[in-house]
Motif scaffolding. Structure first.
Motif, PDB file in Angstrom:
ATOM      1  N   PRO A  15       0.801  -1.233   0.000  1.00 13.56           N
ATOM      2  CA  PRO A  15       0.000   0.000   0.000  1.00 13.56           C
ATOM      3  C   PRO A  15       0.826   1.270   0.000  1.00 13.56           C
ATOM      4  N   THR A  16       1.972   1.254   0.676  1.00 12.34           N
ATOM      5  CA  THR A  16       2.816   2.451   0.699  1.00 12.34           C
ATOM      6  C   THR A  16       3.663   2.572  -0.561  1.00 12.34           C
ATOM      7  N   ARG A  17       4.099   1.431  -1.100  1.00 14.10           N
ATOM      8  CA  ARG A  17       4.934   1.465  -2.303  1.00 14.10           C
ATOM      9  C   ARG A  17       4.153   1.979  -3.507  1.00 14.10           C
ATOM     10  N   ILE A  18       2.931   1.464  -3.704  1.00 14.49           N
ATOM     11  CA  ILE A  18       2.175   1.945  -4.858  1.00 14.49           C
ATOM     12  C   ILE A  18       1.678   3.374  -4.626  1.00 14.49           C
ATOM     13  N   ALA A  19       1.506   3.753  -3.348  1.00 19.06           N
ATOM     14  CA  ALA A  19       1.145   5.144  -3.052  1.00 19.06           C
ATOM     15  C   ALA A  19       2.243   6.088  -3.544  1.00 19.06           C
ATOM     16  N   ARG A  20       3.486   5.713  -3.316  1.00 21.80           N
ATOM     17  CA  ARG A  20       4.602   6.556  -3.766  1.00 21.80           C
ATOM     18  C   ARG A  20       4.662   6.643  -5.283  1.00 21.80           C
ATOM     19  N   ASN A  21       4.078   5.668  -5.957  1.00 19.77           N
ATOM     20  CA  ASN A  21       4.040   5.693  -7.424  1.00 19.77           C
ATOM     21  C   ASN A  21       2.762   6.332  -7.966  1.00 19.77           C
ATOM     22  N   GLY A  22       1.941   6.862  -7.055  1.00 18.76           N
ATOM     23  CA  GLY A  22       0.736   7.564  -7.493  1.00 18.76           C
ATOM     24  C   GLY A  22      -0.473   6.686  -7.722  1.00 18.76           C
ATOM     25  N   THR A  23      -0.506   5.485  -7.123  1.00 18.25           N
ATOM     26  CA  THR A  23      -1.613   4.567  -7.322  1.00 18.25           C
ATOM     27  C   THR A  23      -2.408   4.397  -6.024  1.00 18.25           C
ATOM     28  N   ALA A  24      -3.709   4.497  -6.143  1.00 16.46           N
ATOM     29  CA  ALA A  24      -4.592   4.373  -4.986  1.00 16.46           C
ATOM     30  C   ALA A  24      -5.432   3.117  -5.087  1.00 16.46           C
ATOM     31  N   MET A  25      -5.688   2.492  -3.941  1.00 19.79           N
ATOM     32  CA  MET A  25      -6.616   1.375  -3.856  1.00 19.79           C
ATOM     33  C   MET A  25      -8.010   1.928  -3.594  1.00 19.79           C
ATOM     34  N   THR A  26      -8.993   1.448  -4.346  1.00 18.18           N
ATOM     35  CA  THR A  26     -10.379   1.816  -4.075  1.00 18.18           C
ATOM     36  C   THR A  26     -11.232   0.556  -4.152  1.00 18.18           C
ATOM     37  N   ARG A  27     -12.464   0.666  -3.711  1.00 17.26           N
ATOM     38  CA  ARG A  27     -13.368  -0.482  -3.725  1.00 17.26           C
ATOM     39  C   ARG A  27     -13.622  -0.975  -5.142  1.00 17.26           C
ATOM     40  N   TYR A  28     -13.410  -0.103  -6.119  1.00 19.23           N
ATOM     41  CA  TYR A  28     -13.693  -0.473  -7.505  1.00 19.23           C
ATOM     42  C   TYR A  28     -12.426  -0.603  -8.342  1.00 19.23           C
ATOM     43  N   GLY A  29     -11.326  -0.950  -7.677  1.00 23.66           N
ATOM     44  CA  GLY A  29     -10.068  -1.161  -8.387  1.00 23.66           C
ATOM     45  C   GLY A  29      -9.074  -0.042  -8.133  1.00 23.66           C
ATOM     46  N   ARG A  30      -7.920  -0.177  -8.738  1.00 20.90           N
ATOM     47  CA  ARG A  30      -6.867   0.815  -8.544  1.00 20.90           C
ATOM     48  C   ARG A  30      -7.120   2.067  -9.388  1.00 20.90           C
ATOM     49  N   VAL A  31      -6.743   3.208  -8.826  1.00 26.17           N
ATOM     50  CA  VAL A  31      -6.812   4.481  -9.519  1.00 26.17           C
ATOM     51  C   VAL A  31      -5.403   5.053  -9.588  1.00 26.17           C
ATOM     52  N   VAL A  32      -4.880   5.230 -10.803  1.00 25.91           N
ATOM     53  CA  VAL A  32      -3.537   5.791 -10.978  1.00 25.91           C
ATOM     54  C   VAL A  32      -3.694   7.300 -11.089  1.00 25.91           C
ATOM     55  N   VAL A  33      -3.565   7.982  -9.967  1.00 25.87           N
ATOM     56  CA  VAL A  33      -3.894   9.402  -9.872  1.00 25.87           C
ATOM     57  C   VAL A  33      -2.968  10.266 -10.724  1.00 25.87           C
ATOM     58  N   ARG A  34      -1.757   9.813 -10.973  1.00 25.21           N
ATOM     59  CA  ARG A  34      -0.826  10.628 -11.752  1.00 25.21           C
ATOM     60  C   ARG A  34      -1.169  10.638 -13.244  1.00 25.21           C
ATOM     61  N   ASN A  35      -2.131   9.825 -13.670  1.00 22.69           N
ATOM     62  CA  ASN A  35      -2.511   9.803 -15.083  1.00 22.69           C
ATOM     63  C   ASN A  35      -3.166  11.113 -15.508  1.00 22.69           C
ATOM     64  N   ALA A  36      -2.994  11.470 -16.773  1.00 26.67           N
ATOM     65  CA  ALA A  36      -3.481  12.754 -17.291  1.00 26.67           C
ATOM     66  C   ALA A  36      -4.987  12.905 -17.180  1.00 26.67           C
ATOM     67  N   GLN A  37      -5.723  11.801 -17.184  1.00 29.19           N
ATOM     68  CA  GLN A  37      -7.179  11.880 -17.155  1.00 29.19           C
ATOM     69  C   GLN A  37      -7.717  12.517 -15.879  1.00 29.19           C
ATOM     70  N   TYR A  38      -6.876  12.610 -14.834  1.00 29.46           N
ATOM     71  CA  TYR A  38      -7.323  13.175 -13.568  1.00 29.46           C
ATOM     72  C   TYR A  38      -6.864  14.621 -13.366  1.00 29.46           C
ATOM     73  N   ALA A  39      -6.304  15.247 -14.412  1.00 28.93           N
ATOM     74  CA  ALA A  39      -5.771  16.609 -14.291  1.00 28.93           C
ATOM     75  C   ALA A  39      -6.845  17.616 -13.882  1.00 28.93           C
ATOM     76  N   ARG A  40      -8.079  17.403 -14.312  1.00 25.20           N
ATOM     77  CA  ARG A  40      -9.171  18.316 -13.959  1.00 25.20           C
ATOM     78  C   ARG A  40     -10.335  17.559 -13.300  1.00 25.20           C
ATOM     79  N   ASP A  41      -9.983  16.505 -12.594  1.00 28.65           N
ATOM     80  CA  ASP A  41     -10.985  15.700 -11.892  1.00 28.65           C
ATOM     81  C   ASP A  41     -11.010  16.142 -10.431  1.00 28.65           C
TER      82      ASP A  41
END
Length: 261
Positions: A160-186
């Motif tokens: 959980p901490t390693r993927i957090a440092r890489n910008g990845t979050a665990m959610t109930r509906y799968g992983r969310v890679v927050v550093r991806n461009a699709q979240y720039a205005r989310d």
């Protein structure tokens, strides 16, 4: 023991079972882990047998060294790689020492998860039911649930901490890679269903900005969320066990998370 070189200055260091226990005694660890060898995968049967027997010898030295048994619980570690007969040998040798708890080691080291579950299927029943059973180095949501289904009580993992440092979050509906461009205005939280500090105060867009700016706050916020997610998931698992609906919880979780079930 083990001789190695410092990554700081290259000086030689030596770590023995006795020193490992003395360090944990000084730290005041509630759970003291025996000094063992985590067998790599794959490993030959000959090497795995030699390794587990070394682990048993070291465990006996650890037990002899620990003098604070009234305050600190020594856990022995079952090794044996992917060989059923060696796992049985190791479990017999470790449980003979009548310790406060037992760990299953040498898994999640590169083997397929199906193989890990197979090893758990025949190893966990060899451990006392009245003592904590701890699976070392496992932390993905699917493996946590599958481990619990097989009788594991405790886990630990850097995931959980390693993927957090890489910008990845665990959610109930799968992983969310927050550093991806699709979240720039989310401007939604990482997980709208989560009540952690991060999701209650910050948006995906802002956390992505922090990640891109290499701000340490980003890593902290992502870590808070991932740890909260897993702690909450384990709380739900405990409730499901009490209410006798663990198989149903497993099925629903896997469907929501996107795992094949």
């Amino acid at each position: 023991g083990v001789e190695f070189r410092s990554h700081l200055d290259g000086s030689k260091k030596f770590l023995s079972p006795e020193l490992a226990i003395e360090i944990q005694m000084a730290l005041g660890s509630d759970i003291v882990m025996a000094f063992d060898e985590c067998t790599p995968y794959p490993a030959t049967r000959e090497y795995a047998k030699e390794s587990l027997e070394r682990t048993t010898r070291w465990l006996k030295r650890c037990k002899d060294t620990l003098t604070t048994t009234d305050k600190q619980a020594l856990f022995g570690i079952v090794q044996g790689s992917m060989y059923e007969d060696l796992r049985k040998q190791s479990a017999a040798e470790v449980t003979e020492l009548d310790l406060p708890g037992y760990a299953v080691g040498g898994l999640s080291v590169g083997e397929p998860k199906e193989l890990m579950y197979e090893v758990l299927d025949y190893t966990v029943p060899l451990l006392p039911k009245d003592r904590p059973r701890y699976l070392m180095g496992v932390g993905s949501p699917d493996a946590l649930i599958e481990g619990v289904m097989r009788g594991i009580d405790m886990f630990d993992c850097v995931l959980p901490t390693r993927i957090a440092r890489n910008g990845t979050a665990m959610t109930r509906y799968g992983r969310v890679v927050v550093r991806n461009a699709q979240y720039a205005r989310d401007f939604e939280p990482i997980d709208p269903t989560c009540d952690c500090y991060t999701c209650s105060n910050y948006s995906r867009a802002y956390i992505r900005h922090l990640l891109k700016a290499e701000e340490i706050l980003a890593l902290r916020l992502m870590t808070i969320h991932n740890l909260h997610f897993l702690v909450n998931m384990m709380r739900e698992i405990r409730e499901a066990i009490k209410e006798g609906r663990l198989p149903e919880y497993r099925q629903k979780f896997f469907q929501d998370y996107g795992y094949e079930n």
